[in-house]
Design a protein around this motif. Structure first.
Motif, PDB file in Angstrom:
ATOM      1  N   ARG A  60      -2.327   5.464   9.817  1.00  0.00           N
ATOM      2  CA  ARG A  60      -3.379   5.079   8.861  1.00  0.00           C
ATOM      3  C   ARG A  60      -2.982   3.849   8.068  1.00  0.00           C
ATOM      4  O   ARG A  60      -3.779   2.939   7.844  1.00  0.00           O
ATOM      5  N   LEU A  61      -1.730   3.811   7.620  1.00  0.00           N
ATOM      6  CA  LEU A  61      -1.282   2.637   6.855  1.00  0.00           C
ATOM      7  C   LEU A  61      -1.323   1.380   7.717  1.00  0.00           C
ATOM      8  O   LEU A  61      -1.770   0.324   7.273  1.00  0.00           O
ATOM      9  N   LEU A  62      -0.854   1.514   8.969  1.00  0.00           N
ATOM     10  CA  LEU A  62      -0.871   0.350   9.855  1.00  0.00           C
ATOM     11  C   LEU A  62      -2.312  -0.130  10.086  1.00  0.00           C
ATOM     12  O   LEU A  62      -2.586  -1.340  10.020  1.00  0.00           O
ATOM     13  N   ALA A  63      -3.223   0.796  10.346  1.00  0.00           N
ATOM     14  CA  ALA A  63      -4.625   0.416  10.576  1.00  0.00           C
ATOM     15  C   ALA A  63      -5.185  -0.305   9.353  1.00  0.00           C
ATOM     16  O   ALA A  63      -5.942  -1.283   9.470  1.00  0.00           O
ATOM     17  N   GLU A  64      -4.815   0.154   8.173  1.00  0.00           N
ATOM     18  CA  GLU A  64      -5.292  -0.469   6.937  1.00  0.00           C
ATOM     19  C   GLU A  64      -4.742  -1.894   6.807  1.00  0.00           C
ATOM     20  O   GLU A  64      -5.461  -2.825   6.462  1.00  0.00           O
ATOM     21  N   VAL A  65      -3.454  -2.047   7.106  1.00  0.00           N
ATOM     22  CA  VAL A  65      -2.849  -3.393   7.059  1.00  0.00           C
ATOM     23  C   VAL A  65      -3.581  -4.312   8.037  1.00  0.00           C
ATOM     24  O   VAL A  65      -3.898  -5.463   7.708  1.00  0.00           O
TER      25      VAL A  65
ATOM     26  N   LEU B 189       0.867  -1.188   0.000  1.00  0.00           N
ATOM     27  CA  LEU B 189       0.000   0.000   0.000  1.00  0.00           C
ATOM     28  C   LEU B 189       0.893   1.224   0.000  1.00  0.00           C
ATOM     29  O   LEU B 189       1.947   1.215   0.650  1.00  0.00           O
ATOM     30  N   VAL B 190       0.468   2.257  -0.703  1.00  0.00           N
ATOM     31  CA  VAL B 190       1.207   3.511  -0.642  1.00  0.00           C
ATOM     32  C   VAL B 190       0.282   4.626  -0.180  1.00  0.00           C
ATOM     33  O   VAL B 190      -0.941   4.534  -0.301  1.00  0.00           O
ATOM     34  N   ALA B 191       0.894   5.676   0.359  1.00  0.00           N
ATOM     35  CA  ALA B 191       0.175   6.918   0.651  1.00  0.00           C
ATOM     36  C   ALA B 191       0.717   7.968  -0.304  1.00  0.00           C
ATOM     37  O   ALA B 191       1.933   8.071  -0.500  1.00  0.00           O
ATOM     38  N   GLU B 192      -0.201   8.710  -0.880  1.00  0.00           N
ATOM     39  CA  GLU B 192       0.155   9.730  -1.870  1.00  0.00           C
ATOM     40  C   GLU B 192      -0.298  11.092  -1.381  1.00  0.00           C
ATOM     41  O   GLU B 192      -1.404  11.217  -0.854  1.00  0.00           O
TER      42      GLU B 192
ATOM     43  N   VAL C 228       4.215   9.738  -4.093  1.00  0.00           N
ATOM     44  CA  VAL C 228       4.255   8.662  -3.100  1.00  0.00           C
ATOM     45  C   VAL C 228       5.123   9.106  -1.922  1.00  0.00           C
ATOM     46  O   VAL C 228       6.299   9.432  -2.093  1.00  0.00           O
ATOM     47  N   VAL C 229       4.534   9.121  -0.715  1.00  0.00           N
ATOM     48  CA  VAL C 229       5.280   9.576   0.468  1.00  0.00           C
ATOM     49  C   VAL C 229       5.412   8.481   1.524  1.00  0.00           C
ATOM     50  O   VAL C 229       6.092   8.693   2.537  1.00  0.00           O
TER      51      VAL C 229
ATOM     52  N   TYR D 181       7.155   2.594   6.043  1.00  0.00           N
ATOM     53  CA  TYR D 181       8.120   3.686   5.897  1.00  0.00           C
ATOM     54  C   TYR D 181       7.408   4.936   5.397  1.00  0.00           C
ATOM     55  O   TYR D 181       6.721   4.888   4.367  1.00  0.00           O
ATOM     56  N   VAL D 182       7.600   6.020   6.127  1.00  0.00           N
ATOM     57  CA  VAL D 182       7.022   7.315   5.762  1.00  0.00           C
ATOM     58  C   VAL D 182       8.188   8.259   5.461  1.00  0.00           C
ATOM     59  O   VAL D 182       9.186   8.287   6.199  1.00  0.00           O
ATOM     60  N   HIS D 183       8.071   9.015   4.384  1.00  0.00           N
ATOM     61  CA  HIS D 183       9.122   9.983   4.035  1.00  0.00           C
ATOM     62  C   HIS D 183       9.333  10.936   5.213  1.00  0.00           C
ATOM     63  O   HIS D 183       8.344  11.415   5.806  1.00  0.00           O
ATOM     64  N   PRO D 184      10.603  11.245   5.574  1.00  0.00           N
ATOM     65  CA  PRO D 184      10.857  12.108   6.743  1.00  0.00           C
ATOM     66  C   PRO D 184      10.112  13.436   6.708  1.00  0.00           C
ATOM     67  O   PRO D 184       9.740  13.961   7.762  1.00  0.00           O
ATOM     68  N   ASP D 185       9.856  13.995   5.532  1.00  0.00           N
ATOM     69  CA  ASP D 185       9.126  15.277   5.452  1.00  0.00           C
ATOM     70  C   ASP D 185       7.676  15.136   5.897  1.00  0.00           C
ATOM     71  O   ASP D 185       6.983  16.154   6.078  1.00  0.00           O
ATOM     72  N   HIS D 186       7.193  13.889   6.024  1.00  0.00           N
ATOM     73  CA  HIS D 186       5.769  13.674   6.337  1.00  0.00           C
ATOM     74  C   HIS D 186       5.558  12.916   7.646  1.00  0.00           C
ATOM     75  O   HIS D 186       4.462  12.442   7.909  1.00  0.00           O
ATOM     76  N   HIS D 187       6.625  12.766   8.444  1.00  0.00           N
ATOM     77  CA  HIS D 187       6.473  12.089   9.738  1.00  0.00           C
ATOM     78  C   HIS D 187       5.546  12.888  10.651  1.00  0.00           C
ATOM     79  O   HIS D 187       5.479  14.102  10.575  1.00  0.00           O
ATOM     80  N   GLY D 188       4.880  12.153  11.555  1.00  0.00           N
ATOM     81  CA  GLY D 188       4.099  12.803  12.602  1.00  0.00           C
ATOM     82  C   GLY D 188       2.796  13.416  12.127  1.00  0.00           C
ATOM     83  O   GLY D 188       2.204  14.232  12.829  1.00  0.00           O
ATOM     84  N   ARG D 189       2.329  12.996  10.943  1.00  0.00           N
ATOM     85  CA  ARG D 189       1.057  13.538  10.421  1.00  0.00           C
ATOM     86  C   ARG D 189      -0.028  12.469  10.343  1.00  0.00           C
ATOM     87  O   ARG D 189      -1.029  12.646   9.647  1.00  0.00           O
TER      88      ARG D 189
END
Ligand SMILES: CC(C)(COP(=O)(O)OP(=O)(O)OC[C@H]1O[C@@H](n2cnc3c(N)ncnc32)[C@H](O)[C@@H]1OP(=O)(O)O)[C@@H](O)C(=O)NCCC(=O)NCCS
Length: 181
Positions: A125-130, A74-77, A82-83, A112-120
């Motif tokens: 959300r990705l973990l909950a989806e998994v 899964l990716v977050a965009e 892709v972040v 893995y979340v891109h460092p510019d997007h940590h803590g948001r």
């Protein structure tokens, strides 16, 4: 009374809200780039050689191509970029060897979340989806010993440490598990 956001502001907010979706082979270059952005700051302070080995061995187009045949990704965009990435699947279908693990397990291999997007909230959300998509009633993952930020993140989300594996050369792997239902 707080001013209502304008239509332009509402649209901008919606556009910057991360969209989660399954990854496709077209995403592989972006996933390789994500690894190059997030792996060095995560593992460099623990063991710089290990961080380089991860990029060279596990964040390559060939590995993603193979992994997409057996694992789910899964990716977050954000704004079409892709972040973040999560991947999960059965240990017995992995191309890696785990001689020290008894039995089969459903494993989240990457979060893995891109460092510019940590803590948001993207990692949560990705973990909950998994957790909703995974087969079975347990989810396992490995954390590299010394990755305290990720360890704390998982502890706060219901994972507990079960065992450690050590090869005496690289940092230990800490296996964590969460009972889902
Ligand atoms: C661990 C990781 C996946 C978490 O993803 P994330 O999107 O940053 O996580 P969230 O925003 O959902 O939650 C982070 C938590 O830290 C807090 N936080 C605040 N500022 C933060 C920051 N700058 N960076 C990270 N977390 C921050 C958040 O408030 C949240 O707290 P909570 O646990 O009380 O809810 C992400 O930090 C990451 O990619 N780390 C590097 C790679 C890594 O170690 N992956 C795990 C491999 S096993």
């Amino acid at each position: 009374m707080a001013e209502r956001p304008s239509l332009v502001e509402v649209r901008a907010q919606r556009a910057s809200r991360p969209v989660l979706r399954p990854a496709a082979t077209d995403d592989i270059p972006a996933l390789v780039a994500l690894g190059r952005a997030v792996v060095p700051p995560t593992y460099g302070p623990i063991d710089a050689a290990y961080a380089q080995r991860m990029i060279d061995e596990w964040w390559t187009p060939a590995v993603f191509t193979r992994s997409m045949q057996t694992n789910r990704h899964l990716v977050a965009e954000v704004h079409g970029e892709v972040v973040a990435l999560s991947s999960f699947g059965r240990l017995s279908r992995s191309y890696r060897e785990f001689p020290y693990v008894d039995g089969d397990r459903e494993v989240m291999w990457k979060l893995y979340v891109h460092p510019d997007h940590h803590g948001r909230g993207i990692g949560s959300r990705l973990l909950a989806e998994v957790e909703t998509l995974v087969e079975g009633d347990e989810l396992w993952l490995e954390v590299v010993d010394g990755n305290d930020q990720a360890f704390g993140f998982y502890r706060a989300r219901g994972f507990t440490e079960v065992e450690r594996s050590s090869d005496g050369q690289w940092p230990d792997d800490v296996w964590m598990r969460k009972v889902l239902r």
